[in-house]
Each structure stands twice: as structure tokens, then as C-alpha cells.
Design a protein around this motif. Sequence first.
Motif, PDB file in Angstrom:
ATOM      1  N   LYS A 269      45.390  33.197  51.396  1.00 33.08           N
ATOM      2  CA  LYS A 269      44.350  33.465  52.381  1.00 33.08           C
ATOM      3  C   LYS A 269      42.988  33.270  51.708  1.00 33.08           C
ATOM      4  O   LYS A 269      42.789  33.712  50.574  1.00 33.08           O
ATOM      5  CB  LYS A 269      44.521  34.915  52.849  1.00 33.08           C
ATOM      6  CG  LYS A 269      43.627  35.345  53.954  1.00 33.08           C
ATOM      7  CD  LYS A 269      44.073  36.741  54.389  1.00 33.08           C
ATOM      8  CE  LYS A 269      42.885  37.516  54.870  1.00 33.08           C
ATOM      9  NZ  LYS A 269      43.230  38.861  55.252  1.00 33.08           N
ATOM     10  N   PRO A 270      42.042  32.623  52.375  1.00 31.71           N
ATOM     11  CA  PRO A 270      40.737  32.405  51.741  1.00 31.71           C
ATOM     12  C   PRO A 270      40.023  33.730  51.475  1.00 31.71           C
ATOM     13  O   PRO A 270      40.120  34.674  52.248  1.00 31.71           O
ATOM     14  CB  PRO A 270      39.967  31.560  52.760  1.00 31.71           C
ATOM     15  CG  PRO A 270      40.715  31.653  54.023  1.00 31.71           C
ATOM     16  CD  PRO A 270      42.113  32.057  53.702  1.00 31.71           C
ATOM     17  N   ARG A 271      39.327  33.782  50.358  1.00 30.68           N
ATOM     18  CA  ARG A 271      38.640  35.004  49.973  1.00 30.68           C
ATOM     19  C   ARG A 271      37.317  35.144  50.701  1.00 30.68           C
ATOM     20  O   ARG A 271      36.683  34.162  51.040  1.00 30.68           O
ATOM     21  CB  ARG A 271      38.384  35.029  48.474  1.00 30.68           C
ATOM     22  CG  ARG A 271      39.649  35.147  47.690  1.00 30.68           C
ATOM     23  CD  ARG A 271      39.333  35.106  46.214  1.00 30.68           C
ATOM     24  NE  ARG A 271      40.549  35.307  45.472  1.00 30.68           N
ATOM     25  CZ  ARG A 271      40.800  36.386  44.748  1.00 30.68           C
ATOM     26  NH1 ARG A 271      39.914  37.333  44.655  1.00 30.68           N
ATOM     27  NH2 ARG A 271      41.923  36.500  44.097  1.00 30.68           N
ATOM     28  N   ASN A 272      36.913  36.381  50.892  1.00 28.90           N
ATOM     29  CA  ASN A 272      35.637  36.667  51.525  1.00 28.90           C
ATOM     30  C   ASN A 272      34.536  36.319  50.520  1.00 28.90           C
ATOM     31  O   ASN A 272      34.478  36.900  49.431  1.00 28.90           O
ATOM     32  CB  ASN A 272      35.580  38.148  51.889  1.00 28.90           C
ATOM     33  CG  ASN A 272      34.339  38.522  52.647  1.00 28.90           C
ATOM     34  OD1 ASN A 272      33.373  37.779  52.677  1.00 28.90           O
ATOM     35  ND2 ASN A 272      34.364  39.700  53.242  1.00 28.90           N
ATOM     36  N   PRO A 273      33.626  35.407  50.845  1.00 29.63           N
ATOM     37  CA  PRO A 273      32.603  35.001  49.877  1.00 29.63           C
ATOM     38  C   PRO A 273      31.559  36.084  49.602  1.00 29.63           C
ATOM     39  O   PRO A 273      30.824  35.994  48.625  1.00 29.63           O
ATOM     40  CB  PRO A 273      31.946  33.787  50.542  1.00 29.63           C
ATOM     41  CG  PRO A 273      32.220  33.943  51.983  1.00 29.63           C
ATOM     42  CD  PRO A 273      33.522  34.674  52.096  1.00 29.63           C
ATOM     43  N   LEU A 274      31.508  37.115  50.411  1.00 27.93           N
ATOM     44  CA  LEU A 274      30.515  38.167  50.209  1.00 27.93           C
ATOM     45  C   LEU A 274      30.991  39.275  49.272  1.00 27.93           C
ATOM     46  O   LEU A 274      30.192  40.079  48.808  1.00 27.93           O
ATOM     47  CB  LEU A 274      30.127  38.783  51.551  1.00 27.93           C
ATOM     48  CG  LEU A 274      29.569  37.811  52.591  1.00 27.93           C
ATOM     49  CD1 LEU A 274      29.309  38.532  53.891  1.00 27.93           C
ATOM     50  CD2 LEU A 274      28.315  37.148  52.074  1.00 27.93           C
ATOM     51  N   VAL A 275      32.269  39.307  48.987  1.00 29.37           N
ATOM     52  CA  VAL A 275      32.802  40.390  48.177  1.00 29.37           C
ATOM     53  C   VAL A 275      32.435  40.228  46.707  1.00 29.37           C
ATOM     54  O   VAL A 275      32.037  41.180  46.051  1.00 29.37           O
ATOM     55  CB  VAL A 275      34.335  40.482  48.334  1.00 29.37           C
ATOM     56  CG1 VAL A 275      34.932  41.452  47.329  1.00 29.37           C
ATOM     57  CG2 VAL A 275      34.682  40.907  49.744  1.00 29.37           C
ATOM     58  N   ALA A 276      32.547  39.023  46.161  1.00 29.69           N
ATOM     59  CA  ALA A 276      32.293  38.820  44.734  1.00 29.69           C
ATOM     60  C   ALA A 276      30.886  39.254  44.322  1.00 29.69           C
ATOM     61  O   ALA A 276      30.740  40.003  43.348  1.00 29.69           O
ATOM     62  CB  ALA A 276      32.551  37.370  44.358  1.00 29.69           C
ATOM     63  N   PRO A 277      29.821  38.828  45.013  1.00 29.89           N
ATOM     64  CA  PRO A 277      28.498  39.287  44.588  1.00 29.89           C
ATOM     65  C   PRO A 277      28.327  40.803  44.709  1.00 29.89           C
ATOM     66  O   PRO A 277      27.677  41.433  43.876  1.00 29.89           O
ATOM     67  CB  PRO A 277      27.529  38.589  45.551  1.00 29.89           C
ATOM     68  CG  PRO A 277      28.294  37.521  46.198  1.00 29.89           C
ATOM     69  CD  PRO A 277      29.737  37.861  46.080  1.00 29.89           C
ATOM     70  N   THR A 278      28.963  41.394  45.707  1.00 39.83           N
ATOM     71  CA  THR A 278      28.858  42.835  45.897  1.00 39.83           C
ATOM     72  C   THR A 278      29.530  43.580  44.752  1.00 39.83           C
ATOM     73  O   THR A 278      29.007  44.572  44.249  1.00 39.83           O
ATOM     74  CB  THR A 278      29.507  43.246  47.230  1.00 39.83           C
ATOM     75  OG1 THR A 278      28.895  42.513  48.267  1.00 39.83           O
ATOM     76  CG2 THR A 278      29.343  44.716  47.495  1.00 39.83           C
ATOM     77  N   ARG A 279      30.663  43.104  44.321  1.00 34.06           N
ATOM     78  CA  ARG A 279      31.383  43.779  43.243  1.00 34.06           C
ATOM     79  C   ARG A 279      30.721  43.582  41.894  1.00 34.06           C
ATOM     80  O   ARG A 279      30.916  44.364  40.979  1.00 34.06           O
ATOM     81  CB  ARG A 279      32.820  43.270  43.199  1.00 34.06           C
ATOM     82  CG  ARG A 279      33.585  43.699  44.444  1.00 34.06           C
ATOM     83  CD  ARG A 279      35.018  43.521  44.285  1.00 34.06           C
ATOM     84  NE  ARG A 279      35.504  44.442  43.263  1.00 34.06           N
ATOM     85  CZ  ARG A 279      36.759  44.697  43.054  1.00 34.06           C
ATOM     86  NH1 ARG A 279      37.676  44.127  43.768  1.00 34.06           N
ATOM     87  NH2 ARG A 279      37.136  45.526  42.111  1.00 34.06           N
ATOM     88  N   MET A 280      29.921  42.533  41.761  1.00 28.34           N
ATOM     89  CA  MET A 280      29.250  42.269  40.497  1.00 28.34           C
ATOM     90  C   MET A 280      28.029  43.164  40.295  1.00 28.34           C
ATOM     91  O   MET A 280      27.595  43.375  39.176  1.00 28.34           O
ATOM     92  CB  MET A 280      28.800  40.811  40.416  1.00 28.34           C
ATOM     93  CG  MET A 280      29.954  39.861  40.349  1.00 28.34           C
ATOM     94  SD  MET A 280      30.971  40.242  38.934  1.00 28.34           S
ATOM     95  CE  MET A 280      31.089  38.654  38.197  1.00 28.34           C
ATOM     96  N   ARG A 281      27.452  43.672  41.373  1.00 29.13           N
ATOM     97  CA  ARG A 281      26.277  44.530  41.258  1.00 29.13           C
ATOM     98  C   ARG A 281      26.640  45.825  40.548  1.00 29.13           C
ATOM     99  O   ARG A 281      27.737  46.331  40.698  1.00 29.13           O
ATOM    100  CB  ARG A 281      25.723  44.867  42.645  1.00 29.13           C
ATOM    101  CG  ARG A 281      25.055  43.717  43.290  1.00 29.13           C
ATOM    102  CD  ARG A 281      24.343  44.192  44.558  1.00 29.13           C
ATOM    103  NE  ARG A 281      24.228  43.038  45.428  1.00 29.13           N
ATOM    104  CZ  ARG A 281      24.762  42.929  46.623  1.00 29.13           C
ATOM    105  NH1 ARG A 281      25.427  43.939  47.130  1.00 29.13           N
ATOM    106  NH2 ARG A 281      24.619  41.848  47.324  1.00 29.13           N
ATOM    107  N   GLN A 282      25.675  46.343  39.825  1.00 31.47           N
ATOM    108  CA  GLN A 282      25.897  47.622  39.156  1.00 31.47           C
ATOM    109  C   GLN A 282      25.676  48.741  40.158  1.00 31.47           C
ATOM    110  O   GLN A 282      24.576  48.895  40.672  1.00 31.47           O
ATOM    111  CB  GLN A 282      24.928  47.782  37.981  1.00 31.47           C
ATOM    112  CG  GLN A 282      25.183  46.821  36.847  1.00 31.47           C
ATOM    113  CD  GLN A 282      26.527  47.075  36.192  1.00 31.47           C
ATOM    114  OE1 GLN A 282      26.941  48.217  36.057  1.00 31.47           O
ATOM    115  NE2 GLN A 282      27.201  46.027  35.804  1.00 31.47           N
ATOM    116  N   ALA A 283      26.709  49.468  40.435  1.00 34.01           N
ATOM    117  CA  ALA A 283      26.583  50.589  41.366  1.00 34.01           C
ATOM    118  C   ALA A 283      26.318  51.836  40.550  1.00 34.01           C
ATOM    119  O   ALA A 283      27.061  52.169  39.647  1.00 34.01           O
ATOM    120  CB  ALA A 283      27.862  50.737  42.174  1.00 34.01           C
ATOM    121  N   GLY A 284      25.237  52.512  40.879  1.00 33.07           N
ATOM    122  CA  GLY A 284      24.887  53.722  40.153  1.00 33.07           C
ATOM    123  C   GLY A 284      25.012  54.935  41.038  1.00 33.07           C
ATOM    124  O   GLY A 284      25.374  54.850  42.210  1.00 33.07           O
TER     125      GLY A 284
END
Length: 55
Positions: free
Chosen positions: A9-24
Motif C-alpha cells: 500500500k502506498p505510504r502517506n507522504p505527510l507522515v515521514a516529515p512529521t515523524r522526523m520533527r523533534q517533539a518536545g
Amino acid sequence: MKFTIATAKPRNPLVAPTRMRQAGRHDRGDRSQRQRGRNELRRELKLADSDRHGP
């Protein structure tokens, strides 16, 4: 003979940048600050009331 391979299944293109951000850690919300202030006020009023009425 023709072979077909099922693709993933094709991946959601918005997930990768979101997961790369540093969540504090987020700041405490307004609700928790109001609740803390309300509790402190109740505590002070209770203490003042007990001082007024004596032991």
C-alpha cells in the motif's frame, strides 16, 4: 505467462516529515493552570477559615 506482484500500500507522504520533527514537552494548558489556582485558593480559604474559628 504473465506474473503480477502485489505491491505494498502506498505510504502517506505527510507522515515521514512529521515523524522526523523533534517533539518536545508541551507547556501546561490554561485549564491546568486555572485548576491549580483554584485549588490554591481553596487551600488558602480553608486555612484562613480554620484560623478564624480556632482549633
